[in-house]
Design an enzyme around this catalytic site. Structure first.
Site, PDB file in Angstrom:
ATOM      1  N   ALA A 173      -8.604   3.085   2.849  1.00 59.77           N
ATOM      2  CA  ALA A 173      -9.869   2.149   2.974  1.00 59.77           C
ATOM      3  C   ALA A 173      -9.346   0.921   3.224  1.00 59.77           C
ATOM      4  O   ALA A 173      -9.978  -0.053   4.204  1.00 59.77           O
ATOM      5  CB  ALA A 173     -10.733   2.257   1.599  1.00 59.77           C
ATOM      6  N   HIS A 174      -8.332   0.522   2.774  1.00 56.76           N
ATOM      7  CA  HIS A 174      -7.816  -1.065   3.193  1.00 56.76           C
ATOM      8  C   HIS A 174      -7.426  -1.066   4.517  1.00 56.76           C
ATOM      9  O   HIS A 174      -7.600  -2.261   5.039  1.00 56.76           O
ATOM     10  CB  HIS A 174      -6.665  -1.566   2.366  1.00 56.76           C
ATOM     11  CG  HIS A 174      -6.819  -1.803   0.959  1.00 56.76           C
ATOM     12  ND1 HIS A 174      -7.707  -1.188  -0.011  1.00 56.76           N
ATOM     13  CD2 HIS A 174      -6.996  -3.254   0.336  1.00 56.76           C
ATOM     14  CE1 HIS A 174      -7.706  -2.001  -0.923  1.00 56.76           C
ATOM     15  NE2 HIS A 174      -7.630  -3.292  -0.807  1.00 56.76           N
TER      16      HIS A 174
END
Lengths: 277, 184
Positions: free
Chosen positions: B37-38
């Site tokens: 997600a980062h």
């Protein structure tokens, strides 16, 4: 010859996976209670949270920790027992897969190169020992990522006990990076390279408050625990007197030209369980 | 050691009052995500199209165990924070004011916290069931194709944390005292 259906092995292992992940071993709970008094308000608070966590996990039907780890089994197979049906290793694996699915446990195993996760936590890691008797005893350890700060080495034999001591202290200090302190440390000394690693892991199965039957090793464990606790890392790395709940050691004769040593690390909750069939 | 009640979005003022060693209870919304997600968040930031408002956002590094039928989330303790270090300075620059995980952060992240007035908070590693109880609701925030590693939004009440790094450079985690251990 006693006959045990492989289905019984599978069922027992499925149950073992769920209880080992949900219930804090009673000796570990006692160690948290005992160590609270020595800690600062922050450290005490952290140990309190771990005690509350253990109570809630049982009530809510949740694992103690989201990292339900690799499922590692030690099977002591009585020589007068025959398991009928599936091979024992396969029965253990099937039980593990079922336990992890039905117990809502996180599946961790992944390919070492591609990192693909098959999604059922297989294969279980299974170690066998043939022992006298007509029972099958299965011990399980839940090895989360903080267990992977474990290490093994071949020391210069001239370093002796002092070398082992430094190896353990430096190893625990490094393991504290994961900050699931206070750790439990398993130590394997001697034997062969692979014997030491397995012994270090197996040593972790001994309850914290059961003394080592070997007086020399009992003394070594005590002095190592004290030394490691001078690291000052404390519960969850917040500083304090409890960096390690205990060191548990096994030793065996080795080659005069070698000094194999291995350190197996478990996180504070030292999740494990045992069932005898 | 002081105790704070914090809410999200976390204001610059509220963050500036935190000191390492303080305890805080967070109520509001946490963004939950780890490496995948980062990576996506940074790509979207570069394009100038972040999928969520990051001003005052609090990110929790968590990979929960599977949800049971009775609960909105499984065990939900913190992941090791250093894994997210490469992505964190850019996110702090974009407005993220706090991150929650376990274990120490690297020097670049500590410097970025000073620069942007952000904090790093520790949740108790291994207290997955306890922390799960503070999570009242879970929804998807972005990147559904990442499955369990998508960016989620957790509504939390009185989520307990300890301040590890404050905006003035305070650090709670001490290096292990190897000399004391080896000498004794």
């Amino acid at each position: 010859m006693r006959v045990i259906p492989s289905q019984s092995v599978e069922d027992a292992v499925a149950g073992l996976c769920v209880t080992a992940n949900r219930h804090l071993p009673p000796d570990v709970r006692r160690a948290f209670l005992h160590r609270q008094a020595a800690e600062s308000p922050l450290g005490r608070g952290a140990l309190r949270q771990l005690l509350d966590n253990a109570e809630l996990a049982g009530q809510l039907g949740l694992p103690l920790c989201q990292d339900c780890g690799l499922a590692v089994f030690f099977v002591e197979h009585g020589e007068d027992v025959r398991v009928e049906g599936l091979p024992v290793r396969e029965a253990v694996n099937r039980g593990m897969v079922r336990g992890y699915r039905e117990g809502y446990l996180r599946k961790s195993t992944c390919d070492p190169f591609t990192r693909d996760n098959p999604g059922d936590n297989s294969p279980a890691v299974v170690h066998f020992d043939m022992v006298p008797g007509d029972t099958l005893r299965i011990s399980m350890m839940v090895q989360g990522a903080s267990a992977e700060y474990s290490r093994a080495a071949m020391l210069d034999p001239a370093l002796g006990a002092e070398g082992v001591r430094e190896f353990v202290i430096r190893g625990v200090a490094e393991a504290c990076r994961g900050v699931c302190a206070p750790m439990v440390a398993g130590l394997g000394v001697g034997g062969s390279f692979e014997w030491a690693s397995l012994a270090a892991a197996r040593a972790l199965l001994r309850p914290l408050d059961r003394e080592n039957p070997d007086p020399f090793l009992a003394g070594l464990e005590e002095s190592l625990t004290q030394a490691v606790n001078r690291l000052g890392v404390g519960p969850l790395g917040l500083g304090g007197a409890t960096t390690c709940l205990g060191v548990s050691a096994l030793a065996a004769p080795c080659h005069p030209g070698t000094l194999p040593v291995a350190l197996a690390i478990q996180c504070h909750s030292a999740r494990r369980g045992q069932v005898t069939l | 050691m002081r105790t704070h009640a914090l809410s999200t979005p976390l204001t610059a003022l509220a963050a500036s009052e935190l000191r390492s060693g303080d305890v805080a209870y967070l109520t509001g919304f946490l963004l939950a995500g780890r490496e995948p997600a980062h990576r996506r968040l940074l790509e979207d930031l570069e394009r100038g199209t972040p999928p969520v408002d990051l001003e005052g956002a609090v990110i929790y590094y968590v990979g929960p165990s599977p949800m049971t039928p009775q609960r909105p989330i499984g065990a939900a303790g913190p992941s090791s924070a250093w894994r997210m270090d490469p992505y964190t300075p850019s996110l702090l620059e974009a407005g993220v004011r706090a991150t929650i995980g376990k274990g120490a952060r690297g020097p670049e992240v500590r410097e970025a916290m000073r620069l942007h007035g952000a904090v790093y908070l520790a949740a108790t590693g291994g207290a997955g069931a306890l922390l799960s109880l503070c999570v009242r609701e879970v929804s998807l925030a972005a990147y559904p194709e990442l499955g369990p590693e998508a960016l989620h939004l957790l509504r939390v009440e009185k989520f307990p944390v300890t301040v590890v790094n404050d905006p003035r450079g305070g650090e709670l985690y001490a290096a292990p005292d190897l000399d004391a251990a080896l000498r004794g």
